[in-house]
Scaffold this motif. Structure first.
Motif, mmCIF file in Angstrom:
data_model
loop_
_atom_site.group_PDB
_atom_site.id
_atom_site.type_symbol
_atom_site.label_atom_id
_atom_site.label_comp_id
_atom_site.label_asym_id
_atom_site.label_seq_id
_atom_site.Cartn_x
_atom_site.Cartn_y
_atom_site.Cartn_z
ATOM 1 N N ILE A 60 0.878 -1.344 -0.028
ATOM 2 C CA ILE A 60 -0.003 -0.306 -0.232
ATOM 3 C C ILE A 60 1.164 1.329 -0.474
ATOM 4 O O ILE A 60 0.254 1.921 -0.384
ATOM 5 C CB ILE A 60 -0.756 0.270 1.247
ATOM 6 C CG1 ILE A 60 -1.825 -1.010 1.341
ATOM 7 C CG2 ILE A 60 -1.877 0.866 0.970
ATOM 8 C CD1 ILE A 60 -2.755 -1.619 2.398
ATOM 9 N N GLU A 61 2.063 1.035 1.024
ATOM 10 C CA GLU A 61 2.478 2.941 1.094
ATOM 11 C C GLU A 61 4.285 1.390 1.450
ATOM 12 O O GLU A 61 4.837 0.728 1.634
ATOM 13 C CB GLU A 61 2.210 3.311 2.007
ATOM 14 C CG GLU A 61 1.179 4.137 1.658
ATOM 15 C CD GLU A 61 0.232 5.293 2.125
ATOM 16 O OE1 GLU A 61 1.375 6.356 2.395
ATOM 17 O OE2 GLU A 61 -0.385 5.136 3.566
ATOM 18 N N LYS A 62 4.664 2.627 0.742
ATOM 19 C CA LYS A 62 6.541 2.752 1.908
ATOM 20 C C LYS A 62 7.123 3.619 1.968
ATOM 21 O O LYS A 62 7.251 4.623 1.816
ATOM 22 C CB LYS A 62 7.152 2.273 0.189
ATOM 23 C CG LYS A 62 7.683 0.631 0.343
ATOM 24 C CD LYS A 62 8.795 0.624 -1.511
ATOM 25 C CE LYS A 62 9.102 -0.857 -1.119
ATOM 26 N NZ LYS A 62 9.200 -2.025 -0.729
ATOM 27 N N ILE A 63 8.338 3.035 3.178
ATOM 28 C CA ILE A 63 8.903 4.073 3.591
ATOM 29 C C ILE A 63 10.053 3.902 3.157
ATOM 30 O O ILE A 63 10.566 2.843 3.800
ATOM 31 C CB ILE A 63 8.501 4.202 5.458
ATOM 32 C CG1 ILE A 63 7.211 3.442 5.808
ATOM 33 C CG2 ILE A 63 9.467 4.750 5.998
ATOM 34 C CD1 ILE A 63 6.835 3.348 7.148
ATOM 35 N N PRO A 64 10.607 4.609 3.029
ATOM 36 C CA PRO A 64 12.438 4.757 1.770
ATOM 37 C C PRO A 64 13.310 4.325 2.950
ATOM 38 O O PRO A 64 13.290 5.047 4.471
ATOM 39 C CB PRO A 64 12.218 6.388 1.781
ATOM 40 C CG PRO A 64 11.543 6.728 1.584
ATOM 41 C CD PRO A 64 10.405 6.050 2.498
ATOM 42 N N LYS A 65 13.970 3.803 2.941
ATOM 43 C CA LYS A 65 14.668 3.734 3.684
ATOM 44 C C LYS A 65 15.797 4.585 4.087
ATOM 45 O O LYS A 65 15.908 5.896 3.284
ATOM 46 C CB LYS A 65 16.291 2.253 2.859
ATOM 47 C CG LYS A 65 16.822 2.490 1.630
ATOM 48 C CD LYS A 65 17.509 1.805 1.714
ATOM 49 C CE LYS A 65 18.615 2.262 0.316
ATOM 50 N NZ LYS A 65 19.392 0.426 0.274
ATOM 51 N N ASP A 66 16.684 4.884 5.001
ATOM 52 C CA ASP A 66 17.420 5.963 5.331
ATOM 53 C C ASP A 66 19.007 5.971 5.585
ATOM 54 O O ASP A 66 18.641 4.315 6.275
ATOM 55 C CB ASP A 66 16.984 6.034 7.017
ATOM 56 C CG ASP A 66 17.389 7.451 7.673
ATOM 57 O OD1 ASP A 66 18.396 7.955 7.042
ATOM 58 O OD2 ASP A 66 16.977 8.336 8.914
ATOM 59 N N ALA A 67 19.309 6.690 4.768
ATOM 60 C CA ALA A 67 20.991 6.482 4.796
ATOM 61 C C ALA A 67 22.067 6.696 5.940
ATOM 62 O O ALA A 67 22.448 5.622 5.913
ATOM 63 C CB ALA A 67 21.605 7.052 2.742
#
Length: 156
Positions: A60-67
């Motif tokens: 449904i949604e993606k929380i992008p990875k944090d570098a």
């Protein structure tokens, strides 16, 4: 039983035929941990992002990875519509489960190593780490309260 081998497939088929296992869907992602949240499932994936999926496994949604904090090691939902995310860096984030695209409600590094455990009891959230500490948080105000030191790393 070897992971993913023929014996595992036979065992799964046995459980299905006995009515002990019902598949509702699947998805093709390598997942580190999973947390049911309302009618959805949040997954921490090996590529460093979190996904919100429906019960059929559809994203449904993606929380992008944090570098700066690429490894999600722990997920926990709380009774007040929040999701707590622990990272390999020791960072703890809290998001509103209804609107994940907003800025995190909390973002604090209170552990020196990966967050490996989360447990909610009443109005407190406990986060544990292999750094030998458990942090205690107020789930209502999201305030960090204190550390408790243990004789070894906290693993679950």
């Amino acid at each position: 039983m070897k992971k993913g081998g023929p014996a595992a497939k036979e065992k799964i088929e046995e459980w299905q035929s006995n009515g002990n296992l019902n598949f509702i869907g699947s998805f093709g992602a390598a997942v580190r941990c999973i947390e049911p949240v309302g009618s959805n499932v949040w997954t921490a994936e090996k590529d460093g992002c979190c996904s919100v999926r429906d019960m059929n496994g559809i994203t449904i949604e993606k929380i992008p990875k944090d570098a700066t904090n690429p490894l999600v090691t722990c997920l926990r939902s709380s009774v007040i519509d929040r999701v707590w995310i622990g990272y390999g860096s020791g960072l703890v984030r809290v998001l509103d489960s209804g609107s994940i695209k907003k800025k995190p409600l909390l973002e604090e590094k209170r552990h020196q190593n990966q967050v490996t455990a989360m447990y909610e009891k009443g109005k407190w959230m406990f986060t544990g780490s292999v750094d030998f500490y458990v942090s205690i948080w107020d789930t209502t105000t999201l305030e960090w309260l204190r550390y408790v030191r243990y004789g070894s790393g906290v693993k679950s």
